[in-house]
Design a protein around this motif. Structure first.
Motif, PDB file in Angstrom:
ATOM      1  N   LYS A  87      25.872  -0.774   9.867  1.00 13.17           N
ATOM      2  CA  LYS A  87      26.071  -1.939  10.742  1.00 13.17           C
ATOM      3  C   LYS A  87      24.725  -2.382  11.332  1.00 13.17           C
ATOM      4  O   LYS A  87      24.414  -3.568  11.378  1.00 13.17           O
ATOM      5  CB  LYS A  87      27.058  -1.579  11.850  1.00 13.17           C
ATOM      6  CG  LYS A  87      27.395  -2.712  12.769  1.00 13.17           C
ATOM      7  CD  LYS A  87      28.437  -2.276  13.794  1.00 13.17           C
ATOM      8  CE  LYS A  87      28.759  -3.397  14.741  1.00 13.17           C
ATOM      9  NZ  LYS A  87      29.746  -2.980  15.759  1.00 13.17           N
ATOM     10  N   ASN A  90      22.714  -4.233   8.937  1.00 15.24           N
ATOM     11  CA  ASN A  90      23.415  -5.429   8.464  1.00 15.24           C
ATOM     12  C   ASN A  90      23.873  -5.310   7.006  1.00 15.24           C
ATOM     13  O   ASN A  90      23.814  -6.266   6.246  1.00 15.24           O
ATOM     14  CB  ASN A  90      22.539  -6.668   8.655  1.00 15.24           C
ATOM     15  CG  ASN A  90      23.347  -7.934   8.770  1.00 15.24           C
ATOM     16  OD1 ASN A  90      24.443  -7.915   9.324  1.00 15.24           O
ATOM     17  ND2 ASN A  90      22.820  -9.016   8.253  1.00 15.24           N
ATOM     18  N   TYR A  93      30.193  -4.029   7.697  1.00 12.96           N
ATOM     19  CA  TYR A  93      30.882  -3.905   8.977  1.00 12.96           C
ATOM     20  C   TYR A  93      32.344  -3.562   8.721  1.00 12.96           C
ATOM     21  O   TYR A  93      32.970  -4.144   7.831  1.00 12.96           O
ATOM     22  CB  TYR A  93      30.834  -5.221   9.755  1.00 12.96           C
ATOM     23  CG  TYR A  93      29.453  -5.685  10.094  1.00 12.96           C
ATOM     24  CD1 TYR A  93      28.882  -5.370  11.324  1.00 12.96           C
ATOM     25  CD2 TYR A  93      28.705  -6.442   9.198  1.00 12.96           C
ATOM     26  CE1 TYR A  93      27.607  -5.795  11.646  1.00 12.96           C
ATOM     27  CE2 TYR A  93      27.432  -6.864   9.512  1.00 12.96           C
ATOM     28  CZ  TYR A  93      26.888  -6.544  10.730  1.00 12.96           C
ATOM     29  OH  TYR A  93      25.622  -6.962  11.044  1.00 12.96           O
TER      30      TYR A  93
END
Length: 131
Positions: A87, A90, A93
């Motif tokens: 997370k 990036n 998620y």
């Protein structure tokens, strides 16, 4: 280690299907726009998961308690530590899947991997030993 390759590859193929299902259910979201989005997980599936499955099977197959404990430790490390890191960078998620539920999904895969190996041993591996 060759003995465990069919079960490990079988689990990798299962993971590809699971990834497509997870995409439909929006368990996870990958910020990169590759379609289907589940393909983003292929490097993890045919990289660390495949290698990890082979090594874990090599050192714990036949000792189910050790196999289960080691998998629970690794799976929870992935669910609670690696997913936070993913997370942060990036990569992925969790959306409609909590970390706890992700751990349960991993637990199911733990049992499936062991079951795949038992089936392989009882059908193919034993026959190969008699040739």
């Amino acid at each position: 280690m060759q003995r465990y390759l069919p079960a490990a590859i079988g689990m990798c193929l299962y993971l590809v299907g699971e990834g497509l299902y997870a995409e439909k259910k929006k368990w996870m979201w990958y910020p990169v726009s590759v379609k289907p989005n589940a393909l983003i997980g292929l490097p993890l599936t045919f990289g660390p998961f495949l290698v990890g499955a082979l090594w874990i099977m090599k050192y714990t197959y036949g000792k189910f308690k050790h196999f289960l404990i080691l998998n629970i430790i690794i799976d929870n490390f992935f669910s609670y530590v690696v997913m936070d890191w993913f997370k942060k960078i990036n990569y992925v998620y969790l959306v409609n899947l909590s970390k706890f539920k992700l751990s349960l999904v991993f637990l199911i895969k733990t049992f499936l991997l062991y079951l795949f190996q038992i089936i392989y041993d009882k059908t193919v591996y034993k026959k190969d030993q008699h040739l």
